[in-house]
Design a protein around this motif. Structure first.
Motif, PDB file in Angstrom:
ATOM      1  N   SER A 277      -1.390   4.830  -4.701  1.00 42.24           N
ATOM      2  CA  SER A 277      -0.082   4.490  -4.633  1.00 42.24           C
ATOM      3  C   SER A 277       0.894   5.996  -5.311  1.00 42.24           C
ATOM      4  O   SER A 277       0.181   6.570  -5.975  1.00 42.24           O
ATOM      5  CB  SER A 277       0.362   3.276  -4.780  1.00 42.24           C
ATOM      6  OG  SER A 277       0.286   3.270  -6.436  1.00 42.24           O
ATOM      7  N   THR A 278       2.152   5.446  -5.203  1.00 37.86           N
ATOM      8  CA  THR A 278       2.986   6.581  -6.019  1.00 37.86           C
ATOM      9  C   THR A 278       2.791   6.093  -7.804  1.00 37.86           C
ATOM     10  O   THR A 278       3.508   7.147  -8.501  1.00 37.86           O
ATOM     11  CB  THR A 278       4.454   6.419  -5.609  1.00 37.86           C
ATOM     12  OG1 THR A 278       4.648   5.216  -5.686  1.00 37.86           O
ATOM     13  CG2 THR A 278       4.611   7.069  -4.259  1.00 37.86           C
ATOM     14  N   LYS A 279       2.108   5.211  -7.863  1.00 42.60           N
ATOM     15  CA  LYS A 279       2.030   4.598  -9.418  1.00 42.60           C
ATOM     16  C   LYS A 279       0.509   5.228 -10.062  1.00 42.60           C
ATOM     17  O   LYS A 279       0.409   4.810 -11.104  1.00 42.60           O
ATOM     18  CB  LYS A 279       1.907   3.131  -9.699  1.00 42.60           C
ATOM     19  CG  LYS A 279       3.107   2.319  -8.932  1.00 42.60           C
ATOM     20  CD  LYS A 279       4.412   2.350  -9.641  1.00 42.60           C
ATOM     21  CE  LYS A 279       5.537   1.518  -9.180  1.00 42.60           C
ATOM     22  NZ  LYS A 279       5.897   1.912  -7.998  1.00 42.60           N
ATOM     23  N   THR A 280      -0.184   6.157  -9.289  1.00 41.86           N
ATOM     24  CA  THR A 280      -1.347   6.358  -9.703  1.00 41.86           C
ATOM     25  C   THR A 280      -1.447   7.162 -11.053  1.00 41.86           C
ATOM     26  O   THR A 280      -0.616   7.680 -11.557  1.00 41.86           O
ATOM     27  CB  THR A 280      -2.028   7.181  -8.475  1.00 41.86           C
ATOM     28  OG1 THR A 280      -3.279   7.427  -8.632  1.00 41.86           O
ATOM     29  CG2 THR A 280      -1.288   8.781  -8.333  1.00 41.86           C
ATOM     30  N   ASN A 281      -2.495   7.287 -11.470  1.00 40.18           N
ATOM     31  CA  ASN A 281      -2.771   7.940 -12.849  1.00 40.18           C
ATOM     32  C   ASN A 281      -3.089   9.353 -12.344  1.00 40.18           C
ATOM     33  O   ASN A 281      -4.323   9.808 -12.347  1.00 40.18           O
ATOM     34  CB  ASN A 281      -3.956   7.561 -13.423  1.00 40.18           C
ATOM     35  CG  ASN A 281      -4.590   8.259 -14.844  1.00 40.18           C
ATOM     36  OD1 ASN A 281      -3.952   9.307 -15.301  1.00 40.18           O
ATOM     37  ND2 ASN A 281      -5.600   7.615 -15.235  1.00 40.18           N
ATOM     38  N   GLU A 317      11.841   8.491  -2.493  1.00 39.07           N
ATOM     39  CA  GLU A 317      10.690   8.228  -3.526  1.00 39.07           C
ATOM     40  C   GLU A 317       9.477   9.091  -3.050  1.00 39.07           C
ATOM     41  O   GLU A 317       8.917   9.673  -4.111  1.00 39.07           O
ATOM     42  CB  GLU A 317      10.218   6.817  -2.838  1.00 39.07           C
ATOM     43  CG  GLU A 317       9.130   6.237  -3.502  1.00 39.07           C
ATOM     44  CD  GLU A 317       8.446   4.803  -3.559  1.00 39.07           C
ATOM     45  OE1 GLU A 317       9.156   4.067  -2.877  1.00 39.07           O
ATOM     46  OE2 GLU A 317       7.409   4.791  -3.694  1.00 39.07           O
ATOM     47  N   ARG A 324       6.548  14.549  -9.305  1.00 40.13           N
ATOM     48  CA  ARG A 324       5.611  13.946 -10.361  1.00 40.13           C
ATOM     49  C   ARG A 324       4.280  14.696 -10.297  1.00 40.13           C
ATOM     50  O   ARG A 324       3.636  15.246 -11.288  1.00 40.13           O
ATOM     51  CB  ARG A 324       5.305  12.437 -10.250  1.00 40.13           C
ATOM     52  CG  ARG A 324       5.943  11.729 -11.185  1.00 40.13           C
ATOM     53  CD  ARG A 324       5.308  10.287 -11.094  1.00 40.13           C
ATOM     54  NE  ARG A 324       4.022   9.925 -11.873  1.00 40.13           N
ATOM     55  CZ  ARG A 324       3.066   9.172 -11.496  1.00 40.13           C
ATOM     56  NH1 ARG A 324       3.194   8.345 -10.377  1.00 40.13           N
ATOM     57  NH2 ARG A 324       2.042   9.260 -12.068  1.00 40.13           N
TER      58      ARG A 324
END
Ligand code: ZN
Ligand code: ZN
Length: 411
Positions: A277-281, A317, A324
């Motif tokens: 997801s867009t929250k990935t590491n 987003e 990012r």
């Protein structure tokens, strides 16, 4: 000096069409991406039809193509690749499915196709693996959990065919469908029967399982039904190392990409916090890729989040996530002896929330490439680059040539 290793960085669904929220620019055009721009400036750029012009790629067929495997010859459906990605050892001839846990009401209608997005189905999956018995049909099976509500099933046994429909009604409020063979071959009928039996027995186990009793007590939808889809027979894939003379690893959160990597013999390297997801590491994935390049000559690194944002139609987003990604790429700027390839696997325009056939940007960076005049990584600028417009199947041959591993054609 020429490079001797290849890092293939696939930014899933990165390319797009003009977005109204971004004043008519694509998210890549609108984003501030100094790293990608520098890679473009120092490398050779182009645009790429990952399958062919006008063909709308899935992530599975496009990744096969990028790895140099013609999906028209080796793609047999998503199920077997998902099963591989979930950790099932798929032998040629086994039938694979992807599936998910769902909720069925007392009226026999599907209430929730994702069982309240249940997390951690390991206990339920293990109970089904222990309790379901298909020996009457001469069939054995492996059933494994995937991410969240997802799972994968593989059937083995003689006389099984892949041509069966799904039981997923695709909409809530409808009863599950029957598995039907789509041919009148006995093999396909047998698979449909095995699926019906599997889902029936699994439902009985799920209904009374403690996990579901607790879910009901908490007012959560029980995971009391399995929906299976994407049936396909596991095919033969020539191992990557035999084909190209170099071995490799795959780093990806998406089980489908992991499965494709495993199908061609790449080793999967798990990364803590990689979610797809867009929250990935992101930093963890990049660091893992850099580490792998110390022992492998090929690494496939897939970053999924931009595709997810596009399917949700979120252009802003997507732009933010691209920025990012760009910041996380700094360690790749001074990789030694490495050919760095950055590309998309398909376009996923936010305006249509689906994959499209628009070509993707591609850049190849490293020792020996003939730098062109492109200094910006986006869908439009890359079209002016030295690679021109290529197909996904050409990417590996071009890369192998740049590391002096291509076979000579003729004398
Ligand atoms: Zn994709
Ligand atoms: Zn997608």
């Amino acid at each position: 000096m020429t490079a001797s290793k290849i890092l293939l960085l696939v930014l899933d669904g990165i390319s797009d069409r003009p977005c109204r929220e971004l004043g008519g620019l694509t998210p890549l055009q609108a984003a501030e991406i100094p790293c990608l721009d520098r890679i473009a400036a120092e490398g050779v750029c182009g645009i790429m039809d990952t399958i062919a012009p006008g063909i709308r790629p899935g992530s599975d067929t496009s990744h096969l193509s990028l790895l140099g495997y013609d999906p028209r010859q080796c793609y047999t459906g998503r199920g077997p690749l998902e099963a591989l990605g979930c950790g099932i050892r798929m032998e040629p001839g086994m039938i694979g499915f992807r599936g998910n846990f769902a909720t069925i009401g007392e009226d026999g209608r599907v209430r929730d196709r994702r069982a309240g997005r249940i997390q951690n189905t390991a206990e339920l999956t293990a109970a089904i693996q222990r309790g379901v018995d298909l020996s009457r049909l001469g069939v054995t099976f492996h059933f494994c959990p995937g991410a969240g509500h997802r799972a994968a099933l593989a059937l083995s046994g003689s006389g099984l065919g892949p041509n069966v429909t799904s039981n997923d009604p695709k909409k809530e409020g409808l009863p599950p469908l029957e598995f039907r063979p789509t041919t009148d071959r006995p093999e396909d009928m047998k698979t449909a029967e095995a699926c019906t039996e599997f889902v029936r027995q699994a439902a009985r186990i799920l209904e009374s399982h403690p996990v579901n009793r607790q879910r009901r007590a908490r007012g959560e939808p029980p995971a009391n039904l399995l929906l299976l889809r994407g049936a396909g027979v596991m095919g033969h894939f020539e191992p990557f190392e035999a084909r190209y003379g170099i071995s490799g690893s795959v780093i990806a959160a998406a089980t489908l990409v992991v499965g494709i990597g495993r199908a061609v013999g790449l080793e999967h390297i798990p990364v803590e916090g990689a979610t797809g997801s867009t929250k990935t590491n992101l930093n963890g994935k990049i660091a893992a890729a850099v580490r792998e390049l110390e022992r492998r000559r090929f690494v496939l690194l897939n970053i999924k989040g931009a595709d997810e944002a596009s399917h949700d139609g979120k252009a802003l987003e997507k732009k933010g996530f691209i920025e990012r990604i760009d910041r996380s790429l700094i360690p790749l700027l001074d990789l030694e002896e490495t050919l760095l390839i950055v590309c998309g696997d398909h376009s996923t325009p936010c305006s249509i929330r689906e994959h499209s056939a628009d070509p993707v940007p591609v850049v190849i960076h490293g020792e020996g490439v003939r730098t062109d005049r492109v200094d910006r990584f986006d869908e439009v600028t890359c079209a002016y680059g030295g690679l021109g417009r290529i197909r996904g199947l050409s990417l590996m041959p071009i890369a192998l040539d740049l590391i002096n591993m291509a076979q000579k054609y003729g004398a």
